[in-house]
Design a protein around this motif. Sequence first.
Motif, PDB file in Angstrom:
ATOM      1  N   ALA A  20       0.839  -1.203   0.000  1.00 17.44           N
ATOM      2  CA  ALA A  20       0.000   0.000   0.000  1.00 17.44           C
ATOM      3  C   ALA A  20       0.874   1.255   0.000  1.00 17.44           C
ATOM      4  CB  ALA A  20      -0.944  -0.012   1.198  1.00 17.44           C
ATOM      5  N   GLY A  21       1.931   1.242   0.794  1.00 14.43           N
ATOM      6  CA  GLY A  21       2.860   2.376   0.812  1.00 14.43           C
ATOM      7  C   GLY A  21       3.574   2.553  -0.515  1.00 14.43           C
ATOM      8  N   LEU A  22       3.957   1.429  -1.123  1.00 13.95           N
ATOM      9  CA  LEU A  22       4.623   1.470  -2.427  1.00 13.95           C
ATOM     10  C   LEU A  22       3.710   2.088  -3.478  1.00 13.95           C
ATOM     11  CD1 LEU A  22       6.973   0.613  -4.338  1.00 13.95           C
ATOM     12  CD2 LEU A  22       5.827  -1.594  -4.541  1.00 13.95           C
ATOM     13  N   VAL A  23       2.454   1.696  -3.474  1.00 12.68           N
ATOM     14  CA  VAL A  23       1.493   2.263  -4.431  1.00 12.68           C
ATOM     15  C   VAL A  23       1.342   3.765  -4.192  1.00 12.68           C
ATOM     16  CG1 VAL A  23      -0.928   2.266  -5.162  1.00 12.68           C
ATOM     17  CG2 VAL A  23       0.288   0.099  -4.876  1.00 12.68           C
ATOM     18  N   ALA A  24       1.285   4.178  -2.939  1.00 14.22           N
ATOM     19  CA  ALA A  24       1.166   5.611  -2.631  1.00 14.22           C
ATOM     20  C   ALA A  24       2.382   6.388  -3.146  1.00 14.22           C
ATOM     21  CB  ALA A  24       0.996   5.813  -1.124  1.00 14.22           C
ATOM     22  N   VAL A  25       3.571   5.851  -2.935  1.00 14.11           N
ATOM     23  CA  VAL A  25       4.789   6.497  -3.424  1.00 14.11           C
ATOM     24  C   VAL A  25       4.785   6.542  -4.950  1.00 14.11           C
ATOM     25  CG1 VAL A  25       7.303   6.195  -3.611  1.00 14.11           C
ATOM     26  CG2 VAL A  25       6.179   5.991  -1.395  1.00 14.11           C
ATOM     27  N   GLN A  26       4.355   5.451  -5.572  1.00 17.75           N
ATOM     28  CA  GLN A  26       4.324   5.413  -7.028  1.00 17.75           C
ATOM     29  C   GLN A  26       3.295   6.390  -7.607  1.00 17.75           C
ATOM     30  OE1 GLN A  26       3.797   1.187  -7.544  1.00 17.75           O
ATOM     31  NE2 GLN A  26       5.978   0.880  -7.901  1.00 17.75           N
ATOM     32  N   VAL A  27       2.162   6.529  -6.946  1.00 12.29           N
ATOM     33  CA  VAL A  27       1.153   7.494  -7.405  1.00 12.29           C
ATOM     34  C   VAL A  27       1.737   8.899  -7.363  1.00 12.29           C
ATOM     35  CG1 VAL A  27      -1.039   8.595  -6.767  1.00 12.29           C
ATOM     36  CG2 VAL A  27      -0.884   6.107  -6.934  1.00 12.29           C
ATOM     37  N   ARG A  28       2.432   9.216  -6.304  1.00 13.00           N
ATOM     38  CA  ARG A  28       3.072  10.541  -6.214  1.00 13.00           C
ATOM     39  C   ARG A  28       4.095  10.728  -7.326  1.00 13.00           C
ATOM     40  NH1 ARG A  28       5.035  14.272  -1.541  1.00 13.00           N
ATOM     41  NH2 ARG A  28       6.728  15.291  -2.626  1.00 13.00           N
ATOM     42  N   ALA A  29       4.882   9.685  -7.601  1.00  6.30           N
ATOM     43  CA  ALA A  29       5.873   9.780  -8.681  1.00  6.30           C
ATOM     44  C   ALA A  29       5.192   9.948 -10.042  1.00  6.30           C
ATOM     45  CB  ALA A  29       6.760   8.538  -8.674  1.00  6.30           C
ATOM     46  N   ILE A  30       4.068   9.275 -10.245  1.00  8.77           N
ATOM     47  CA  ILE A  30       3.323   9.414 -11.504  1.00  8.77           C
ATOM     48  C   ILE A  30       2.816  10.848 -11.651  1.00  8.77           C
ATOM     49  CG2 ILE A  30       1.217   8.725 -12.730  1.00  8.77           C
ATOM     50  CD1 ILE A  30       1.632   5.920 -11.376  1.00  8.77           C
ATOM     51  N   LEU A  31       2.271  11.394 -10.584  1.00  4.23           N
ATOM     52  CA  LEU A  31       1.735  12.756 -10.624  1.00  4.23           C
ATOM     53  C   LEU A  31       2.810  13.781 -10.971  1.00  4.23           C
ATOM     54  CD1 LEU A  31      -0.604  12.669  -7.491  1.00  4.23           C
ATOM     55  CD2 LEU A  31      -1.319  12.857  -9.888  1.00  4.23           C
ATOM     56  N   ARG A  32       4.038  13.542 -10.534  1.00  5.32           N
ATOM     57  CA  ARG A  32       5.123  14.501 -10.740  1.00  5.32           C
ATOM     58  C   ARG A  32       5.959  14.197 -11.982  1.00  5.32           C
ATOM     59  NH1 ARG A  32       8.376  15.911  -5.888  1.00  5.32           N
ATOM     60  NH2 ARG A  32       7.424  17.951  -5.888  1.00  5.32           N
ATOM     61  N   SER A  33       5.689  13.096 -12.633  1.00  3.92           N
ATOM     62  CA  SER A  33       6.520  12.647 -13.750  1.00  3.92           C
ATOM     63  C   SER A  33       6.278  13.460 -15.016  1.00  3.92           C
ATOM     64  CB  SER A  33       6.232  11.173 -14.036  1.00  3.92           C
ATOM     65  OG  SER A  33       6.954  10.739 -15.153  1.00  3.92           O
ATOM     66  N   ARG A  34       7.307  13.582 -15.791  1.00  2.58           N
ATOM     67  CA  ARG A  34       7.190  14.233 -17.101  1.00  2.58           C
ATOM     68  C   ARG A  34       6.410  13.344 -18.066  1.00  2.58           C
ATOM     69  NH1 ARG A  34      12.108  16.417 -20.895  1.00  2.58           N
ATOM     70  NH2 ARG A  34      10.757  17.446 -22.391  1.00  2.58           N
ATOM     71  N   TYR A  35       6.516  12.019 -17.860  1.00  2.92           N
ATOM     72  CA  TYR A  35       5.818  11.038 -18.689  1.00  2.92           C
ATOM     73  C   TYR A  35       4.991  10.128 -17.785  1.00  2.92           C
ATOM     74  CZ  TYR A  35       9.404  12.701 -21.847  1.00  2.92           C
ATOM     75  OH  TYR A  35      10.211  13.501 -22.598  1.00  2.92           O
ATOM     76  N   PRO A  36       3.820  10.583 -17.362  1.00  3.51           N
ATOM     77  CA  PRO A  36       3.024   9.815 -16.393  1.00  3.51           C
ATOM     78  C   PRO A  36       2.635   8.421 -16.880  1.00  3.51           C
ATOM     79  CG  PRO A  36       1.971  11.938 -16.898  1.00  3.51           C
ATOM     80  CD  PRO A  36       3.186  11.842 -17.726  1.00  3.51           C
ATOM     81  N   GLY A  37       2.353   8.263 -18.161  1.00  2.50           N
ATOM     82  CA  GLY A  37       1.984   6.947 -18.677  1.00  2.50           C
ATOM     83  C   GLY A  37       3.117   5.954 -18.548  1.00  2.50           C
ATOM     84  N   VAL A  59      -6.590   3.823  -9.218  1.00  8.27           N
ATOM     85  CA  VAL A  59      -5.826   4.918  -8.612  1.00  8.27           C
ATOM     86  C   VAL A  59      -4.639   5.288  -9.501  1.00  8.27           C
ATOM     87  CG1 VAL A  59      -4.290   5.465  -6.669  1.00  8.27           C
ATOM     88  CG2 VAL A  59      -6.544   4.493  -6.241  1.00  8.27           C
ATOM     89  N   ILE A  60      -3.954   4.289 -10.035  1.00  8.14           N
ATOM     90  CA  ILE A  60      -2.806   4.570 -10.897  1.00  8.14           C
ATOM     91  C   ILE A  60      -3.255   5.245 -12.189  1.00  8.14           C
ATOM     92  CG2 ILE A  60      -1.032   3.452 -12.323  1.00  8.14           C
ATOM     93  CD1 ILE A  60      -0.455   1.647  -9.910  1.00  8.14           C
ATOM     94  N   LEU A  61      -4.340   4.783 -12.786  1.00  9.21           N
ATOM     95  CA  LEU A  61      -4.841   5.419 -14.007  1.00  9.21           C
ATOM     96  C   LEU A  61      -5.301   6.856 -13.735  1.00  9.21           C
ATOM     97  CD1 LEU A  61      -6.780   2.481 -15.706  1.00  9.21           C
ATOM     98  CD2 LEU A  61      -4.563   3.455 -16.365  1.00  9.21           C
ATOM     99  N   GLU A  62      -5.910   7.083 -12.587  1.00 12.01           N
ATOM    100  CA  GLU A  62      -6.303   8.448 -12.227  1.00 12.01           C
ATOM    101  C   GLU A  62      -5.072   9.323 -12.035  1.00 12.01           C
ATOM    102  OE1 GLU A  62      -8.580  11.814 -11.288  1.00 12.01           O
ATOM    103  OE2 GLU A  62      -9.049   9.986 -12.393  1.00 12.01           O
ATOM    104  N   ALA A  63      -4.013   8.762 -11.459  1.00  8.79           N
ATOM    105  CA  ALA A  63      -2.765   9.520 -11.295  1.00  8.79           C
ATOM    106  C   ALA A  63      -2.182   9.887 -12.652  1.00  8.79           C
ATOM    107  CB  ALA A  63      -1.757   8.715 -10.477  1.00  8.79           C
ATOM    108  N   VAL A  64      -2.273   8.984 -13.628  1.00  7.34           N
ATOM    109  CA  VAL A  64      -1.794   9.294 -14.979  1.00  7.34           C
ATOM    110  C   VAL A  64      -2.599  10.455 -15.544  1.00  7.34           C
ATOM    111  CG1 VAL A  64      -1.646   8.442 -17.358  1.00  7.34           C
ATOM    112  CG2 VAL A  64      -0.922   6.980 -15.472  1.00  7.34           C
ATOM    113  N   ARG A  65      -3.912  10.388 -15.400  1.00 11.60           N
ATOM    114  CA  ARG A  65      -4.767  11.460 -15.920  1.00 11.60           C
ATOM    115  C   ARG A  65      -4.415  12.797 -15.269  1.00 11.60           C
ATOM    116  NH1 ARG A  65      -8.785  14.547 -14.943  1.00 11.60           N
ATOM    117  NH2 ARG A  65      -9.242  13.808 -12.861  1.00 11.60           N
ATOM    118  N   ARG A  66      -4.269  12.788 -13.962  1.00  9.59           N
ATOM    119  CA  ARG A  66      -3.945  14.028 -13.250  1.00  9.59           C
ATOM    120  C   ARG A  66      -2.532  14.496 -13.575  1.00  9.59           C
ATOM    121  NH1 ARG A  66      -6.771  14.513  -7.434  1.00  9.59           N
ATOM    122  NH2 ARG A  66      -8.842  13.854  -8.079  1.00  9.59           N
TER     123      ARG A  66
END
Length: 193
Positions: A65-82, A168-175
């Motif tokens: 669960a913590g790993l997913v949370a960290v990854q969601v944050r990284a996706i949100l801040r990434s230059r290439y979220p997909g 959650v991950i797909l929503e992070a990509v969208r955001r």
Amino acid sequence: MTAAAAPAAQDQPEPRPSLRQVLWSMLRGCGVVAVLVTLYYVLPLDHSSMAAAATVLLTGLAGFAGLVAVQVRAILRSRYPGLRALEALATSIPFFLLLFAAAYVTLAAQSPGSFGSSLSHTNGIYFTVTVFATVGFGDITPKSEAAQLLVTAQMLADLAVFGLVIKVILEAVRRGRLRRSTVATAPGRGEER
């Protein structure tokens, strides 16, 4: 130029990562999976206690669960979220599956009648993936109540992974894409990879 002639930032296509960035992302993902699989095979799971296995599974699920949370944050801040989301899924799903495989191998070693056949490390992965994929060939089956409860827990957790984590991950990509388009229109803002 009129407002109608200027394309909206959201209508602009997302820039594509370079081949080097894609390869680096794949290499990182493969490296993480290789480390996880190596640890799984090296750990003496068949000599662990049930209490240790339960602790590892519960701690591992909290870590997942913590790993997913960290990854969601990284996706949100990434230059290439997909691309970052693909890397996140490629590392978190194997981690999740290996947690249950380790629990199955430990349970089978501590209570040999728990499954229809003995479980090696490889059998543990195989069984875990068949449960995750909802295939259930029937060659390895849970026999004891403890094994049946553990498999039931995995099936419920699988539903959560399919339904919640992927959403959650797909929503992070969208955001992340929306944030990127907003950053692209704001001068002087930097981005992460």
